[in-house]
Design a protein around this motif. Structure first.
Motif, PDB file in Angstrom:
ATOM      1  N   VAL A 303       0.842  -1.208   0.000  1.00  0.00           N
ATOM      2  CA  VAL A 303       0.000   0.000   0.000  1.00  0.00           C
ATOM      3  C   VAL A 303       0.867   1.243   0.000  1.00  0.00           C
ATOM      4  O   VAL A 303       0.624   2.204  -0.737  1.00  0.00           O
ATOM      5  N   LEU A 304       1.909   1.228   0.871  1.00  0.00           N
ATOM      6  CA  LEU A 304       2.813   2.377   0.892  1.00  0.00           C
ATOM      7  C   LEU A 304       3.525   2.543  -0.442  1.00  0.00           C
ATOM      8  O   LEU A 304       3.703   3.659  -0.947  1.00  0.00           O
ATOM      9  N   PHE A 305       3.925   1.392  -1.022  1.00  0.00           N
ATOM     10  CA  PHE A 305       4.634   1.462  -2.313  1.00  0.00           C
ATOM     11  C   PHE A 305       3.751   2.060  -3.404  1.00  0.00           C
ATOM     12  O   PHE A 305       4.157   2.942  -4.145  1.00  0.00           O
ATOM     13  N   LEU A 306       2.473   1.543  -3.471  1.00  0.00           N
ATOM     14  CA  LEU A 306       1.577   2.066  -4.498  1.00  0.00           C
ATOM     15  C   LEU A 306       1.229   3.517  -4.238  1.00  0.00           C
ATOM     16  O   LEU A 306       1.047   4.309  -5.156  1.00  0.00           O
ATOM     17  N   ARG A 307       1.098   3.883  -2.953  1.00  0.00           N
ATOM     18  CA  ARG A 307       0.787   5.273  -2.636  1.00  0.00           C
ATOM     19  C   ARG A 307       1.945   6.182  -3.035  1.00  0.00           C
ATOM     20  O   ARG A 307       1.746   7.278  -3.555  1.00  0.00           O
ATOM     21  N   ASN A 308       3.175   5.716  -2.764  1.00  0.00           N
ATOM     22  CA  ASN A 308       4.347   6.545  -3.117  1.00  0.00           C
ATOM     23  C   ASN A 308       4.508   6.690  -4.615  1.00  0.00           C
ATOM     24  O   ASN A 308       5.167   7.602  -5.089  1.00  0.00           O
ATOM     25  N   ARG A 309       3.906   5.770  -5.365  1.00  0.00           N
ATOM     26  CA  ARG A 309       4.023   5.881  -6.818  1.00  0.00           C
ATOM     27  C   ARG A 309       3.156   7.002  -7.363  1.00  0.00           C
ATOM     28  O   ARG A 309       3.357   7.467  -8.475  1.00  0.00           O
ATOM     29  N   ASN A 310       2.155   7.432  -6.563  1.00  0.00           N
ATOM     30  CA  ASN A 310       1.344   8.557  -7.009  1.00  0.00           C
ATOM     31  C   ASN A 310       2.195   9.810  -6.987  1.00  0.00           C
ATOM     32  O   ASN A 310       2.835  10.133  -5.989  1.00  0.00           O
ATOM     33  N   VAL A 323      13.190  14.566 -22.246  1.00  0.00           N
ATOM     34  CA  VAL A 323      13.818  13.328 -21.775  1.00  0.00           C
ATOM     35  C   VAL A 323      13.335  13.053 -20.353  1.00  0.00           C
ATOM     36  O   VAL A 323      13.308  13.953 -19.497  1.00  0.00           O
ATOM     37  N   HIS A 324      12.932  11.807 -20.086  1.00  0.00           N
ATOM     38  CA  HIS A 324      12.403  11.432 -18.775  1.00  0.00           C
ATOM     39  C   HIS A 324      13.540  11.335 -17.772  1.00  0.00           C
ATOM     40  O   HIS A 324      14.470  10.545 -17.926  1.00  0.00           O
ATOM     41  N   LEU A 325      13.469  12.170 -16.701  1.00  0.00           N
ATOM     42  CA  LEU A 325      14.491  12.165 -15.664  1.00  0.00           C
ATOM     43  C   LEU A 325      14.137  11.201 -14.536  1.00  0.00           C
ATOM     44  O   LEU A 325      15.030  10.593 -13.935  1.00  0.00           O
ATOM     45  N   GLY A 326      12.859  11.065 -14.257  1.00  0.00           N
ATOM     46  CA  GLY A 326      12.455  10.185 -13.175  1.00  0.00           C
ATOM     47  C   GLY A 326      11.063  10.544 -12.685  1.00  0.00           C
ATOM     48  O   GLY A 326      10.346  11.304 -13.303  1.00  0.00           O
ATOM     49  N   ARG A 327      10.710   9.988 -11.526  1.00  0.00           N
ATOM     50  CA  ARG A 327       9.377  10.199 -10.955  1.00  0.00           C
ATOM     51  C   ARG A 327       9.534  10.649  -9.515  1.00  0.00           C
ATOM     52  O   ARG A 327      10.443  10.192  -8.812  1.00  0.00           O
ATOM     53  N   GLN A 328       8.677  11.536  -9.072  1.00  0.00           N
ATOM     54  CA  GLN A 328       8.753  12.068  -7.718  1.00  0.00           C
ATOM     55  C   GLN A 328       7.361  12.023  -7.096  1.00  0.00           C
ATOM     56  O   GLN A 328       6.371  12.415  -7.731  1.00  0.00           O
ATOM     57  N   ALA A 329       7.284  11.541  -5.864  1.00  0.00           N
ATOM     58  CA  ALA A 329       6.006  11.484  -5.158  1.00  0.00           C
ATOM     59  C   ALA A 329       5.548  12.895  -4.806  1.00  0.00           C
ATOM     60  O   ALA A 329       6.361  13.787  -4.557  1.00  0.00           O
ATOM     61  N   VAL A 330       4.211  13.080  -4.797  1.00  0.00           N
ATOM     62  CA  VAL A 330       3.614  14.373  -4.459  1.00  0.00           C
ATOM     63  C   VAL A 330       2.612  14.166  -3.338  1.00  0.00           C
ATOM     64  O   VAL A 330       1.689  13.356  -3.461  1.00  0.00           O
ATOM     65  N   ASN A 331       2.796  14.880  -2.249  1.00  0.00           N
ATOM     66  CA  ASN A 331       1.883  14.811  -1.109  1.00  0.00           C
ATOM     67  C   ASN A 331       0.723  15.770  -1.357  1.00  0.00           C
ATOM     68  O   ASN A 331       0.917  16.984  -1.440  1.00  0.00           O
ATOM     69  N   ARG A 352       8.820  19.526 -18.402  1.00  0.00           N
ATOM     70  CA  ARG A 352       7.449  19.047 -18.593  1.00  0.00           C
ATOM     71  C   ARG A 352       7.122  18.110 -17.443  1.00  0.00           C
ATOM     72  O   ARG A 352       7.867  17.172 -17.162  1.00  0.00           O
ATOM     73  N   LEU A 353       6.033  18.372 -16.747  1.00  0.00           N
ATOM     74  CA  LEU A 353       5.623  17.566 -15.608  1.00  0.00           C
ATOM     75  C   LEU A 353       4.256  16.950 -15.892  1.00  0.00           C
ATOM     76  O   LEU A 353       3.353  17.646 -16.369  1.00  0.00           O
ATOM     77  N   ILE A 354       4.112  15.660 -15.614  1.00  0.00           N
ATOM     78  CA  ILE A 354       2.863  14.941 -15.867  1.00  0.00           C
ATOM     79  C   ILE A 354       2.399  14.320 -14.557  1.00  0.00           C
ATOM     80  O   ILE A 354       3.047  13.422 -14.006  1.00  0.00           O
ATOM     81  N   LEU A 355       1.285  14.831 -14.036  1.00  0.00           N
ATOM     82  CA  LEU A 355       0.686  14.273 -12.820  1.00  0.00           C
ATOM     83  C   LEU A 355      -0.183  13.074 -13.199  1.00  0.00           C
ATOM     84  O   LEU A 355      -0.924  13.127 -14.182  1.00  0.00           O
ATOM     85  N   ASP A 356      -0.081  12.011 -12.388  1.00  0.00           N
ATOM     86  CA  ASP A 356      -0.952  10.877 -12.662  1.00  0.00           C
ATOM     87  C   ASP A 356      -2.397  11.233 -12.321  1.00  0.00           C
ATOM     88  O   ASP A 356      -2.690  12.280 -11.735  1.00  0.00           O
ATOM     89  N   ARG A 357      -3.307  10.361 -12.725  1.00  0.00           N
ATOM     90  CA  ARG A 357      -4.742  10.665 -12.629  1.00  0.00           C
ATOM     91  C   ARG A 357      -5.174  10.940 -11.195  1.00  0.00           C
ATOM     92  O   ARG A 357      -5.898  11.905 -10.930  1.00  0.00           O
ATOM     93  N   LYS A 358      -4.699  10.133 -10.256  1.00  0.00           N
ATOM     94  CA  LYS A 358      -5.128  10.284  -8.869  1.00  0.00           C
ATOM     95  C   LYS A 358      -4.607  11.587  -8.277  1.00  0.00           C
ATOM     96  O   LYS A 358      -5.335  12.303  -7.576  1.00  0.00           O
TER      97      LYS A 358
END
Length: 401
Positions: A303-310, A323-331, A352-358
């Protein structure tokens, strides 16, 4: 005897999570090497009439990673495919590896877009009744939209390219006329009047004469005219060619862009469950207790892992390509993105920043702070359906809402 079995069970129940936590770090994400073709095996299958199904249409994963998170084993496979590949075909059935039974858990999809930019020139025509440049320019809008073959953009009028020509000619008839007076004539005799006159270089014939009595006298008992004035009219019908209108041609120029889905990145996650070790019943009981504890901790870790992926995927504009640099969690409670985490990789100030749907849904209508070096920019999330993309340029802008 029962106390011994219970003691052994408790020992294994306590030792298994500890051993799982002490597991070595997961191997790094490495590209998958394609295996050499098995020519001999394929030949044998053909001879036996057991040819394998053609699976060349399904791509191989570009990377595979196995990691242990709080005692739960995961395998992550990454595929880079064309847009028309169905993601469900990429998922494997349950499989065994390293003493675990792995089952497909999630599939994440990320579209990588490609932009094609080109210069376009278009001609436009307009008809009018004037050839004056100030009148002709008003017939053309300053800009026009371009939307052809997937390319879109705005073209601008090149006023220096305007050329105006006569659309056609028509014959126009007109009359040139003049009058002359001849006073002091003794008689109303047309012979005293000139038969032609000249005006604007044209010779005009006599068309009419009017007489006016200017003086009278007595002849016996009768009053008779003694002086006349003649007014002569000279006229001639002429014709000339006049323009019926004007046709103007102008050019519009500008850059247009075609955006296409270049490839799709699929990330498939598999969760592993330990296989039955074939231990004696007492050890199985102990192992089962340990597994229950592991599953409890692993489920919480998952659950923590999937939550941190948001969060947000970070892209940097490098050589005209993001160019994709990586992913960062957003609180969602304190939405902050710190680009300094990727300082060693970024090469420019445009991101360029792309927020996931959630995350996009949670931040709709709110500001998110983005920091790069010592500059912080605030951006308001104005969409809530699906992924949310926005671009930022840190070339001097300090605070933007």
């Amino acid at each position: 005897m029962k106390k011994s079995i219970l003691a052994i069970s408790l020992f294994f129940a306590m030792s298994l999570p500890t051993a799982a936590m002490a597991a070595p770090p997961p191997p790094p994400l490495v590209p998958v090497q394609e295996s050499a073709p098995e020519n001999e095996r394929e030949s044998l299958l053909r001879e036996l009439g057991l040819e394998q199904e053609d699976e060349t249409a399904l791509p191989a994963p570009v990377a595979v990673e196995q990691r242990n998170i709080d005692g739960t084993e995961y395998i992550i496979k990454v595929f880079e495919t064309a847009e028309d590949v169905a993601p469900e075909k990429l998922a494997d059935e349950d499989f065994e590896q390293d003493g675990f039974l792995f089952r497909h858990l999630t599939t994440d999809r990320q579209v990588r877009e490609a932009a094609d930019i080109k210069e376009v020139t278009e001609e436009a025509k307009a008809e009018g009744q004037s050839e004056k440049l100030e009148d002709v320019i008003r017939q053309f809008p300053a800009t026009k939209a371009y939307d052809k073959d997937g390319y879109k953009g705005t073209l601008t009028l090149d006023t220096g390219s305007i050329v105006t020509e006569v659309a056609g000619y028509a014959t126009k008839n007109y009359t040139v006329s003049t009058t002359k007076e001849y006073p002091g004539l003794m008689y109303a005799d047309p012979s005293y009047v000139a038969q032609s006159a000249t005006k604007d270089g044209c010779t005009l014939p006599l068309t009419d004469v009017s007489w006016t009595v200017m003086g009278t006298g007595l002849s016996g008992d009768t009053l008779v005219p003694t002086e006349y004035k003649a007014v002569a009219t000279y006229a001639k019908t002429m014709s000339k060619q006049v323009p019926t209108g004007y046709v103007s041609t102008a050019r519009y120029t500008g850059s247009v862009t075609k955006t296409t889905a270049d490839t799709v990145l699929y990330t498939l996650t598999y969760a592993g469950k330990p296989l039955d070790s074939g231990l004696p019943l007492p050890l199985k009981i102990a192992t089962g207790l340990g597994i229950l504890l592991l599953l409890g901790g692993g489920g919480f870790a998952l659950v923590l892992f999937l939550r941190n992926r948001n969060g947000a995927d970070i892209y940097n504009l490098i050589d005209r390509e993001y160019v994709h640099l990586g992913r960062q969690a957003v609180n969602p409670k304190e939405p902050v993105i710190d680009l300094n985490e990727f300082e060693d990789m970024m090469q420019g100030c445009e991101f360029r920043l792309i927020l996931d749907r959630k995350t996009a849904k949670a931040l709709f209508g709110r500001n998110i702070s983005v920091t790069c070096k010592d500059v912080t920019v605030k951006h308001r999330v104005n969409e809530r359906n699906g992924e949310y993309q926005f671009d930022l340029d840190f070339g001097g802008v300090l605070n933007v809402e």
